[in-house]
Design a protein around this motif. Structure first.
Motif, PDB file in Angstrom:
ATOM      1  N   LYS A   1       1.204  -1.723   0.033  1.00  0.00           N
ATOM      2  CA  LYS A   1       1.623  -0.776  -0.995  1.00  0.00           C
ATOM      3  C   LYS A   1       3.053  -0.274  -0.806  1.00  0.00           C
ATOM      4  O   LYS A   1       3.595   0.413  -1.665  1.00  0.00           O
ATOM      5  CB  LYS A   1       0.671   0.429  -0.994  1.00  0.00           C
TER       6      LYS A   1
ATOM      7  N   THR B   1     -11.948  -0.451  -0.585  1.00  0.00           N
ATOM      8  CA  THR B   1     -10.926  -0.828   0.385  1.00  0.00           C
ATOM      9  C   THR B   1     -10.568   0.370   1.250  1.00  0.00           C
ATOM     10  O   THR B   1     -10.513   1.500   0.752  1.00  0.00           O
ATOM     11  CB  THR B   1      -9.643  -1.308  -0.328  1.00  0.00           C
TER      12      THR B   1
ATOM     13  N   ASP C   1      -6.252  -5.817  -2.134  1.00  0.00           N
ATOM     14  CA  ASP C   1      -6.522  -4.565  -2.854  1.00  0.00           C
ATOM     15  C   ASP C   1      -6.995  -4.853  -4.278  1.00  0.00           C
ATOM     16  O   ASP C   1      -7.971  -4.263  -4.761  1.00  0.00           O
ATOM     17  CB  ASP C   1      -5.267  -3.695  -2.912  1.00  0.00           C
TER      18      ASP C   1
ATOM     19  N   ASP D   1      -9.560   2.846  -3.059  1.00  0.00           N
ATOM     20  CA  ASP D   1      -8.764   2.490  -1.887  1.00  0.00           C
ATOM     21  C   ASP D   1      -8.524   3.775  -1.089  1.00  0.00           C
ATOM     22  O   ASP D   1      -7.872   4.696  -1.576  1.00  0.00           O
ATOM     23  CB  ASP D   1      -7.439   1.878  -2.330  1.00  0.00           C
TER      24      ASP D   1
ATOM     25  N   SER E   1      -7.379   1.406   3.761  1.00  0.00           N
ATOM     26  CA  SER E   1      -6.015   0.989   4.118  1.00  0.00           C
ATOM     27  C   SER E   1      -5.464   1.866   5.229  1.00  0.00           C
ATOM     28  O   SER E   1      -4.943   2.957   4.959  1.00  0.00           O
ATOM     29  CB  SER E   1      -5.111   1.056   2.889  1.00  0.00           C
TER      30      SER E   1
ATOM     31  N   SER F   1      -7.731  -3.257   4.405  1.00  0.00           N
ATOM     32  CA  SER F   1      -6.405  -3.628   3.940  1.00  0.00           C
ATOM     33  C   SER F   1      -5.358  -2.948   4.822  1.00  0.00           C
ATOM     34  O   SER F   1      -5.550  -2.814   6.030  1.00  0.00           O
ATOM     35  CB  SER F   1      -6.242  -3.242   2.468  1.00  0.00           C
TER      36      SER F   1
END
Length: 252
Positions: free
Chosen positions: A145, A183, A164, A242, A185, A140
């Protein structure tokens, strides 16, 4: 972290994070399947993998095409008989703002690769991952975010946020089968993703061009190391999570 005899599919493996991750998995003994649209780039990655590990299976494919996605899984199972890790890494960037005239065409192209393809690849891979109690890693972005006013990336950011939440739902569904889904990121990374998206030469960003609290941006190898850790048995209690690697970008 040994991945001896494990079978790993990596999409978007022709450059950047995907290529570096493929080389890292090969070095750890994995049977790697490298997927991308540009076969010449994949062949170069294949040669790098072969220097330190097993020679990977090269599959030239566009994951946004359903038939290509099916072929990736079919050829992997035909050659190796199993699947242990799926890394949904392929992605494109389309610069847009809500006032942009072409916003819907940008959204549609981003949707096909950045979200729909990841969902379909996961759907196709899941039955095989259940057999091996394998795992999925979706790549991601911190842009899912937070917002950067200097970067008009409305569609890209919205789709990464959707990825996500997709990860969390699939993690909950597949947990009963022992399949983990996570995930990763990244923040700014020294890759040519932007150049590839616009069919332009590499536009790698330097530490001087992108400001982060740590005063640097990540190298693809740092993200690859995190991917291997999350995919390994060292992270066997982790699912639906995440992992952010952004040099503090989200603190800004």
């Amino acid at each position: 972290m040994s991945f001896a005899n494990k079978v790993v599919i990596i999409t978007g493996a022709g450059s950047g994070i995907g290529a570096t991750t493929a080389i890292s998995f090969a070095k750890e003994g994995a049977n790697v399947v490298i997927v991308g649209r540009k076969v010449l780039k994949l062949q170069m990655v294949r040669e790098e993998c072969a220097k330190t590990g097993k020679v990977p299976l090269v599959i030239g494919a566009d994951i946004s095409n359903d038939e290509d996605a099916k072929r990736i899984i079919e050829e992997t199972i035909e050659k190796y008989g199993q699947l242990d890790v799926l890394v949904n890494n392929a992605g494109i960037v389309g610069f847009d703002g809500i006032l942009s005239e072409n916003i819907m065409s940008v959204f549609d192209s981003n949707m096909k690769t950045n979200l729909r393809a990841a969902i379909y690849m996961t759907h196709l891979a899941a039955p095989h991952l259940i057999k091996t109690k394998g795992n999925i890693i979706n790549i991601s972005s911190v842009l899912g975010k937070m917002t950067f006013r200097q970067y008009p990336l409305v569609c890209y950011s919205a789709l990464k946020a959707a990825l996500d939440h997709f990860t969390r739902h699939v993690a909950a569904e597949l947990a009963q089968y022992g399949v983990r889904v996570n995930t990763i990121s990244p923040g700014p990374v020294k890759t040519n993703l932007v150049g590839n998206a616009n069919n332009e030469p590499s536009t790698q960003q330097s530490d001087d061009e992108v400001k982060t609290p740590l005063g640097r941006i990540a190298d693809p190898k740092e993200i690859a190391d995190l991917i291997l850790f999350v995919a390994s048995d060292k992270a066997k209690s982790m699912t639906g999570s995440d992992y952010i690697a952004d040099n503090g970008s989200m603190l800004m």
